[in-house]
Scaffold this motif. Structure first.
Motif, PDB file in Angstrom:
ATOM      1  N   PRO A 220       0.785  -1.239   0.000  1.00  0.00           N
ATOM      2  CA  PRO A 220       0.000   0.000   0.000  1.00  0.00           C
ATOM      3  C   PRO A 220       0.817   1.290   0.000  1.00  0.00           C
ATOM      4  N   ASP A 222       2.898   4.528  -1.048  1.00  0.00           N
ATOM      5  CA  ASP A 222       3.025   5.410  -2.215  1.00  0.00           C
ATOM      6  C   ASP A 222       4.465   5.938  -2.270  1.00  0.00           C
ATOM      7  N   HIS A 225       5.306   9.440  -3.818  1.00  0.00           N
ATOM      8  CA  HIS A 225       4.889  10.526  -2.915  1.00  0.00           C
ATOM      9  C   HIS A 225       5.932  10.749  -1.813  1.00  0.00           C
TER      10      HIS A 225
ATOM     11  N   THR B  67     -14.297   3.262   4.816  1.00  0.00           N
ATOM     12  CA  THR B  67     -13.550   3.380   3.561  1.00  0.00           C
ATOM     13  C   THR B  67     -14.153   2.473   2.492  1.00  0.00           C
ATOM     14  N   ILE B 104      -7.298   0.639   3.871  1.00  0.00           N
ATOM     15  CA  ILE B 104      -7.055   1.423   2.665  1.00  0.00           C
ATOM     16  C   ILE B 104      -7.922   0.941   1.500  1.00  0.00           C
ATOM     17  N   GLU B 106      -8.893   1.434  -2.634  1.00  0.00           N
ATOM     18  CA  GLU B 106      -8.340   1.880  -3.917  1.00  0.00           C
ATOM     19  C   GLU B 106      -6.858   2.237  -3.828  1.00  0.00           C
ATOM     20  N   ASN B 107      -6.163   1.545  -2.932  1.00  0.00           N
ATOM     21  CA  ASN B 107      -4.717   1.744  -2.786  1.00  0.00           C
ATOM     22  C   ASN B 107      -4.348   3.210  -2.537  1.00  0.00           C
ATOM     23  N   ASP B 108      -5.257   3.950  -1.883  1.00  0.00           N
ATOM     24  CA  ASP B 108      -5.061   5.391  -1.741  1.00  0.00           C
ATOM     25  C   ASP B 108      -5.307   5.806  -0.284  1.00  0.00           C
ATOM     26  N   VAL B 110      -4.652   8.638   1.310  1.00  0.00           N
ATOM     27  CA  VAL B 110      -5.194   9.998   1.497  1.00  0.00           C
ATOM     28  C   VAL B 110      -6.706   9.996   1.274  1.00  0.00           C
ATOM     29  N   LEU B 111      -7.127   9.401   0.167  1.00  0.00           N
ATOM     30  CA  LEU B 111      -8.558   9.258  -0.128  1.00  0.00           C
ATOM     31  C   LEU B 111      -9.273   8.508   0.999  1.00  0.00           C
ATOM     32  N   SER B 112      -8.685   7.451   1.483  1.00  0.00           N
ATOM     33  CA  SER B 112      -9.315   6.627   2.518  1.00  0.00           C
ATOM     34  C   SER B 112      -9.509   7.426   3.798  1.00  0.00           C
TER      35      SER B 112
END
Lengths: 269, 269
Positions: A220, A222, A225, B67, B104, B106-108, B110-112
């Protein structure tokens, strides 16, 4: 690709001569060495091999264990061992010694954390005289009891900032810090103190708190980033791929290194 | 001893009727209920049994998974499920619903994390109308990918503070936060927002990131210190003993509860 460094633990079956040769043949210009592997080959011979193959040493792993206990609970004189490691780093031509500070001693977290700050204070002048910087690496909180009472980058930075920037800094290892909601602001605060950037991924699902690591791209984290964060904070040095993974550790070094290079290219660079 | 609450997960072999009876017989006045166990007995029948035995419900576990993914990766409508859980908490006579916010998506990351803040904003008024407070429980960073992108108490508090104090607060669970170098200052900042204090220990050495918990006293956590911190922040409510431990989960509930009481008396109270 000129920033990629192979942290030697990733190709655990390889000795120093094999790892140095493997890196040179694969066009990897940096290597992160481990003391146990260096001891097998000898410090002077390792330095000679590194120079002969045109490599540079990004860091030496590791000093530390300042709380006085090993992960198995046995006693250790971390300060004396770290003095030896500082000397070795200088002989190997790297100015970065990675520190894993040690777990909880005497069942006392507060006391253990104070021992770390005290030991860094004692060793910083010794390291500076030899041109070596101490890299405080916070480990994942799951390793707090056994390996590192230093659990966040913010905490590591607070200790580093008590000393000159050319003497004590921090190591940003993705596995240990990626989850931290304050990681972006803390990396920014660490500008001028970042001595290393280690990349890997976290297995997902995760079953083993120590060995649950994977090549970049298999979890997971990034990577681009976090790379952008350390670069914005001024770190443009080597990037070590450092993976603790029992499956990877059973495979031939050359095969693993090829995957390291591909993962770095696809997910980090 | 009048603050001790049995979190039902600790005596996993027990059904609701068995756990309620067991608590009453052992003189434990509080119980923390889990939705899956409550569903087996029925909500109304659980409420009746709790009242009949003179117990109080310290909290209901759990809402969350905002999430949109379960730990196994399957999709889930966490908001709809949490609305049901809020209703259930009100029926069961507790004003605290514990939230595990989810891993988490969508592997994201920040979004989560944004999804969690948004969901709490959506649900807070619904909960408040029913007299239920949402208890944001940060989970250990090792569970960030699969179970909870809420990783520190500080991060949970920042979300809670966007809402009235009688509507959204935080749960302090020792296993998840004991390692945090900022835990003392963050607990102090959380004054008026602490909705629960969960105690257990961390196994040492630790092999399993989810199940590696033990009864208080069997690990490195300083329970009386953390209890003093939450009390100084004004929390004087029930203290749940909540232990995920596969060995404990195979033993008879009565035996386990006796050990819970002894561990609480010797290491927490």
């Amino acid at each position: 690709m000129d920033r990629l460094s192979l942290n030697q633990i990733t190709t655990k079956t390889w000795s120093v001569p094999e790892a140095v040769k493997g890196c040179a043949e694969a066009g990897v210009g940096w290597i992160g060495l481990w003391r146990d592997k260096v001891a097998e080959t000898g410090v002077a011979e390792t330095a000679r091999l590194v120079a002969e193959h045109g490599l540079r040493v990004s860091s030496l792993c590791r000093g530390g264990f300042f709380t006085g206990v090993n992960p198995d609970g046995s006693p250790v004189d971390g300060i004396a061992q770290t003095r030896e490691a500082i000397d070795e780093a200088a002989q190997l031509g790297t100015d970065v010694l990675v520190l894993v500070v040690g777990g909880i001693a005497e069942n006392d977290l507060v006391l253990s954390r104070q021992r770390v700050a005290d030991a860094v204070g004692e060793l910083a002048p010794y390291a500076r005289e030899r041109g070596v910087r101490l890299g405080l690496e916070p480990l994942h909180p799951i390793q707090c009891a056994e390996r590192s009472v230093l659990s966040t980058l913010d905490q590591a930075l607070a200790i580093a900032e008590e000393h000159p920037a050319d003497s004590v800094g921090v190591i940003v290892d993705e596995f240990h810090v990626w989850w931290d909601p304050r990681i972006e602001e803390t990396i920014a605060k660490a500008a001028g103190r970042i001595l290393g950037f280690h990349v890997c991924d976290q297995m997902w699902p995760l079953t083993d708190p120590l060995m649950g690591r994977a090549l970049p791209g298999d979890g997971p984290i990034d990577h681009r980033h976090l790379r952008a964060c350390v670069e914005a904070a001024g770190y443009t040095g080597p990037i070590e791929v450092e993976v603790f993974n029992t499956e990877l550790w059973q495979r031939p070094g050359g095969e693993v290194l090829a995957e390291v290079i591909a993962a770095y290219r696809d997910h980090v660079a």
